[in-house]
Design a protein around this motif. Structure first.
Motif, PDB file in Angstrom:
ATOM      1  N   LYS A   1      41.568  16.722  26.508  1.00 22.01           N
ATOM      2  CA  LYS A   1      42.459  15.850  26.417  1.00 22.01           C
ATOM      3  C   LYS A   1      43.700  16.012  26.595  1.00 22.01           C
ATOM      4  O   LYS A   1      44.746  15.030  26.471  1.00 22.01           O
ATOM      5  N   GLY A   2      44.156  17.299  26.685  1.00 22.45           N
ATOM      6  CA  GLY A   2      45.581  17.648  27.112  1.00 22.45           C
ATOM      7  C   GLY A   2      46.514  17.792  25.601  1.00 22.45           C
ATOM      8  O   GLY A   2      47.701  17.902  25.899  1.00 22.45           O
ATOM      9  N   VAL A   3      45.839  18.021  24.753  1.00 19.32           N
ATOM     10  CA  VAL A   3      46.757  17.852  23.381  1.00 19.32           C
ATOM     11  C   VAL A   3      47.260  19.232  23.260  1.00 19.32           C
ATOM     12  O   VAL A   3      48.595  19.188  22.900  1.00 19.32           O
ATOM     13  N   PHE A   4      46.624  20.171  23.762  1.00 18.81           N
ATOM     14  CA  PHE A   4      47.275  21.682  23.565  1.00 18.81           C
ATOM     15  C   PHE A   4      48.638  21.687  24.564  1.00 18.81           C
ATOM     16  O   PHE A   4      49.406  22.653  24.411  1.00 18.81           O
ATOM     17  N   ASP A   5      48.660  20.853  25.760  1.00 16.73           N
ATOM     18  CA  ASP A   5      49.805  21.141  26.423  1.00 16.73           C
ATOM     19  C   ASP A   5      50.994  20.433  25.834  1.00 16.73           C
ATOM     20  O   ASP A   5      51.865  21.208  25.741  1.00 16.73           O
ATOM     21  N   ARG A   6      50.969  19.677  24.925  1.00 15.55           N
ATOM     22  CA  ARG A   6      51.942  19.266  24.011  1.00 15.55           C
ATOM     23  C   ARG A   6      52.263  20.344  22.943  1.00 15.55           C
ATOM     24  O   ARG A   6      53.388  20.529  22.772  1.00 15.55           O
ATOM     25  N   PHE A   7      51.289  21.003  22.448  1.00 20.73           N
ATOM     26  CA  PHE A   7      51.451  21.980  21.235  1.00 20.73           C
ATOM     27  C   PHE A   7      52.244  23.209  21.993  1.00 20.73           C
ATOM     28  O   PHE A   7      53.183  23.711  21.162  1.00 20.73           O
ATOM     29  N   ARG A   8      51.973  23.449  23.163  1.00 20.02           N
ATOM     30  CA  ARG A   8      52.580  24.508  23.867  1.00 20.02           C
ATOM     31  C   ARG A   8      54.155  24.347  24.106  1.00 20.02           C
ATOM     32  O   ARG A   8      55.101  25.232  24.211  1.00 20.02           O
ATOM     33  N   SER A   9      54.354  22.997  24.244  1.00 21.21           N
ATOM     34  CA  SER A   9      55.907  22.463  24.363  1.00 21.21           C
ATOM     35  C   SER A   9      56.730  22.689  23.033  1.00 21.21           C
ATOM     36  O   SER A   9      57.662  22.326  23.171  1.00 21.21           O
ATOM     37  N   LEU A  10      56.061  22.676  21.883  1.00 21.53           N
ATOM     38  CA  LEU A  10      56.755  22.579  20.431  1.00 21.53           C
ATOM     39  C   LEU A  10      57.481  23.850  20.350  1.00 21.53           C
ATOM     40  O   LEU A  10      57.208  25.133  20.781  1.00 21.53           O
ATOM     41  N   PRO A  11      58.824  23.960  19.684  1.00 22.94           N
ATOM     42  CA  PRO A  11      59.471  25.067  19.154  1.00 22.94           C
ATOM     43  C   PRO A  11      58.820  25.708  18.148  1.00 22.94           C
ATOM     44  O   PRO A  11      59.295  25.785  17.004  1.00 22.94           O
ATOM     45  N   ILE A  12      57.720  26.242  18.029  1.00 26.17           N
ATOM     46  CA  ILE A  12      56.736  26.818  17.043  1.00 26.17           C
ATOM     47  C   ILE A  12      56.245  28.406  17.439  1.00 26.17           C
ATOM     48  O   ILE A  12      56.389  28.563  18.690  1.00 26.17           O
ATOM     49  N   TRP A  13      55.640  28.740  16.565  1.00 27.31           N
ATOM     50  CA  TRP A  13      55.023  30.124  16.579  1.00 27.31           C
ATOM     51  C   TRP A  13      53.729  29.898  17.639  1.00 27.31           C
ATOM     52  O   TRP A  13      53.027  29.015  17.451  1.00 27.31           O
TER      53      TRP A  13
END
Length: 279
Positions: free
Chosen positions: A112-124
């Motif tokens: 669904k492309g959700v993890f593409d958004r997660f990778r762009s976040l400034p998080i661990w």
């Protein structure tokens, strides 16, 4: 009447004023806090789709009743005698079998492309994966409690008492969390969740059925005994039986902890490498 341009300018001004306000900036989220946030996300998905709990409610009940009443009389002479041997093993089988749903859920998020958004976040970076695994630990706990309650109803009596039972569940959850890193790796490798399920079942069925869950390995042919002897599921069942009986061997416990460390050390970095490279 206020125009759209004026409203936009007012909003931009308000945002600029907020950014220039004195005071410390919010602290950067820690690895633990972001992992817990993604774990909470996994639980919220269950809230909105409660059918996901079917595998941790009905399957444990079905497996426990089916194997107890199918094999109890033939193998131990009575169901009450067999449940003392079976329940620690069926507890392991029930929880270990549902670990594959971790990979299925992650694969669906990736599609669904959700993890593409997660990778762009400034998080661990690993926090979305760790959080998903932590959320699944709650599901494993629910399944464990259901099996134990049903076992007590059927006549299971752990000599190790409450301490032995709690330690057994803790060890099982640790093993399941560690094993789930394998399925997260497959979630990164496979294109569809059906493929992830197929590969996971191909691995899990021999591990769970060719073990000491249902019968004593002494009754098996020599070549099968050799496989059962090195099977990590067999080591886990032996340790949990010992904890629940109040007579665990530290050597057996060390073997299980070694398997847990091996799963995380090997498949954790592999999963993260695939996760970082996934387009």
């Amino acid at each position: 009447m206020t125009s759209t341009t004026d409203r936009t300018a007012d909003t931009a001004t308000a945002v600029a004023d907020v950014l220039q306000m004195p005071g410390p900036r919010p602290a950067r989220p820690t690895a633990w806090s972001t992992s817990l946030s993604f774990g909470w996300r996994a639980l919220l998905k269950i809230k909105h789709v409660p059918e996901q709990l079917f595998d941790v409610t009905m399957f444990p009940i079905m497996f426990t009743l089916m194997f107890t009443y199918l094999f109890g009389g033939a193998l131990a002479g009575s169901t009450s005698a067999y449940v003392q041997f079976l329940l620690p093993g069926i507890l392991v089988q029930t929880v270990v079998m549902i670990t594959m749903y971790t990979g299925l859920t992650l694969n669906k998020d990736i599609e669904k492309g959700v993890f593409d958004r997660f990778r762009s976040l400034p998080i661990w970076r690993p926090s979305p994966l760790v959080g998903a695994l932590l959320g699944d630990v709650v599901r494993y706990t629910i399944a464990s409690i259901i099996v134990l309650i049903l076992g007590l109803v059927l006549g299971f009596r752990p000599d190790g008492g409450l301490v032995g039972v709690v330690a057994s569940i803790g060890l099982l959850l640790l093993f399941s969390f560690s094993l789930s890193w394998i399925w997260t790796m497959f979630a990164m490798l496979m294109r569809t969740e059906q493929a992830v399920m197929g590969v996971s079942m191909f691995i899990l069925f021999p591990l769970t059925f060719a073990s000491n869950i249902f019968v004593d390995p002494a009754t098996m042919p020599g070549w099968l005994q050799a496989f059962v002897g090195v099977n990590p599921i067999s080591a886990l069942v032996t340790s949990i039986r010992g904890l629940m009986a109040g007579s665990v061997e530290m050597a057996d416990l060390a073997v299980v902890l070694g398997w847990c460390a091996g799963f995380v050390v090997i498949f954790g970095p592999l999963t993260m490498r695939l996760y970082n490279r996934k387009s």
